[in-house]
Design a protein around this motif. Structure first.
Motif, PDB file in Angstrom:
ATOM      1  N   ASN A   1       0.802  -1.220   0.000  1.00 22.52           N
ATOM      2  CA  ASN A   1       0.000   0.000   0.000  1.00 22.52           C
ATOM      3  C   ASN A   1       0.835   1.271   0.000  1.00 22.52           C
ATOM      4  OD1 ASN A   1      -2.536   1.291  -0.055  1.00 22.52           O
ATOM      5  ND2 ASN A   1      -2.414   1.722   2.136  1.00 22.52           N
TER       6      ASN A   1
ATOM      7  N   LYS B   1      -9.918   0.631   2.126  1.00 19.71           N
ATOM      8  CA  LYS B   1      -8.951   1.705   1.846  1.00 19.71           C
ATOM      9  C   LYS B   1      -7.585   1.090   1.553  1.00 19.71           C
ATOM     10  CE  LYS B   1     -10.222   6.117   2.252  1.00 19.71           C
ATOM     11  NZ  LYS B   1     -11.269   5.814   1.236  1.00 19.71           N
ATOM     12  N   ASP B   2      -7.245   0.052   2.297  1.00 19.30           N
ATOM     13  CA  ASP B   2      -5.945  -0.601   2.146  1.00 19.30           C
ATOM     14  C   ASP B   2      -6.141  -2.100   1.984  1.00 19.30           C
ATOM     15  OD1 ASP B   2      -3.469  -1.757   2.401  1.00 19.30           O
ATOM     16  OD2 ASP B   2      -3.054  -1.003   4.419  1.00 19.30           O
TER      17      ASP B   2
END
Length: 428
Positions: free
Chosen positions: A85, A173-174
């Protein structure tokens, strides 16, 4: 890479493989297609901008680019986002971290092909300028990885593997592998091991994929009819849209192009295996009838490049023919080879070592087979599809002027210089 998956001793490997393999599950790979398209989109729009500039400045409708360098940036951005990420953003900018990654790769290649391991001599890493630079590159990457590991651990949410695999990856999100590794229950792993794992995946997943895309373009540029066939498929399956998991399944020809590029230019071209106990290797076709006695601890080199171009297993082995993977093939003369048969691996999106009874080994085979094979193949398919959707590609010089260099991967000596034109979309 320390004790990452590739160089790991057996015990470390067993333990880490068990933890890492589940990370490449189906919903993770599906979420990754978003990463693949977003990053490929950046590369495509970079090319469009360069074309616009060229047209407004000097009326030229084409640009010349080193596609190998462009694919290298693209693959770096993808592996950074997918594995830990982190957005290198190397398609659009240069940074100390990006420079450090390339510096480290360059040194790794140097070490794998140099005659004397002079860097092991005491103090060499401080006296030899090249080694000093390498130490500082390594430091930059390590502190970047350490920071990412720290962040991931600070926001840890411990759960079981099953729960981890059921997470809503498409809306996370990740969705990175690091997140998965840190959140896995009972896999309390020291930072050193995590760093080694991440570093291994960064190195193993970056240059290899860039090379696949480079050679796929090299081959397509010499086979205009096949490029047109590929573009026709992309137009009918995608139109103007972006690839998804569903459309990937319909991009059959593009998938086969990636596979055929891997047959002709396997990455890496050589596999090394070490025998754990003494054994007898079969003699093979035209080999010693009684086979070969191998003592424990022997290092065996498997020349994937030669296997993939062997006339015993492949018809016109040096020809670029993606279609070859659609048909069964047998060679009765070769005792012990079951031939190539797609039905042996039902539901597989890409031809593999099982279908080919190990005549095709782009990701190795057996327990230590590459753990990121589907990630790499999907990434290559998405990037190639989006390139062909937007541009016509031709070689700048003649094919002979593209010199091969073999290190950890097969790459070019001076880049893959191509001329790109915007496609006149007839299907709009």
């Amino acid at each position: 890479m320390g004790k990452g998956l590739i160089p790991a001793d057996l015990d470390t490997w067993k333990q880490r493989r068990r933890v890492i393999a589940p990370g490449f599950h189906a919903s993770y790979l599906e979420a990754m297609i978003k990463v693949f398209t977003t990053c490929s989109e950046r590369t495509v729009s970079k090319f469009h901008k360069l074309l616009e500039t060229a047209e407004s400045n000097n009326e030229w409708k084409s640009i010349e680019l080193d596609l190998e360098a462009e694919f290298s940036s693209l693959a770096l951005d993808i592996i950074g986002l997918g594995v830990f990420n982190y957005d290198f953003g190397s398609v659009t900018k240069e940074s100390p971290v990006i420079k450090a990654v390339y510096g480290t790769l360059f040194e790794a290649e140097h070490r794998s092909t140099f005659y004397i391991p002079y860097w092991k001599i005491p103090l060499a890493s401080w006296i030899v300028p090249r080694q000093r630079k390498f130490q500082s590159d390594l430091k930059i990457i390590n502190s970047c990885l350490d920071g990412l590991i720290r962040n991931a651990k600070e926001s840890r949410q411990e759960t079981d593997v099953e729960k981890l695999q059921q997470r809503d990856y498409l809306n996370l999100k990740d969705a990175s592998l690091l997140r998965f590794l840190v959140d896995m229950r009972g896999a309390d792993v020291d930072d050193r091991q995590l760093r080694d794992d991440l570093m291994t995946m960064l190195i193993a997943g970056h240059e290899t994929t860039a090379a696949v895309l480079t050679w796929a373009c090299f081959l397509l540029a010499q086979n205009t009819s096949k490029m047109k066939k590929a573009q026709a498929e992309v137009d009918s399956v995608l139109g103007d849209g972006r690839p998804t998991l569903e459309s990937l399944k319909n991009l059959q020809y593009i998938r086969l192009i990636v596979i055929e590029a891997l047959r002709l230019y396997p990455q890496p071209p050589l596999l090394i295996r070490r025998s754990l106990k003494s054994d007898v290797l079969p003699g093979g076709y035209k080999g010693a009838k009684d086979g070969y006695a191998i003592p424990a601890g022997t290092d065996l080199f498997i020349s994937v490049y030669n296997l993939h171009r062997s006339p015993y297993f492949w018809d016109s082995p040096h020809e670029f023919e993606p279609e070859r993977f659609l048909v069964q093939r047998k060679n009765e003369e070769i005792e012990g080879w079951a031939g190539f048969d797609p039905s042996r691996s039902p539901g597989a999106l890409y031809p593999n070592e099982i279908m080919s009874d190990f005549a095709f080994l782009p990701f190795g085979g057996g327990p230590r087979k590459c753990v990121g094979d589907q990630f790499a193949l999907m990434e290559s398919t998405v990037a190639l599809a989006m390139l062909l959707q937007n541009f016509d590609v031709e070689l700048k010089g003649n094919p002979e002027s593209v010199e091969l260099v073999t290190g950890a991967t097969i790459h070019t000596k001076n880049g893959l210089w191509c001329r790109l034109r915007k496609r006149s979309h007839s299907h709009h």
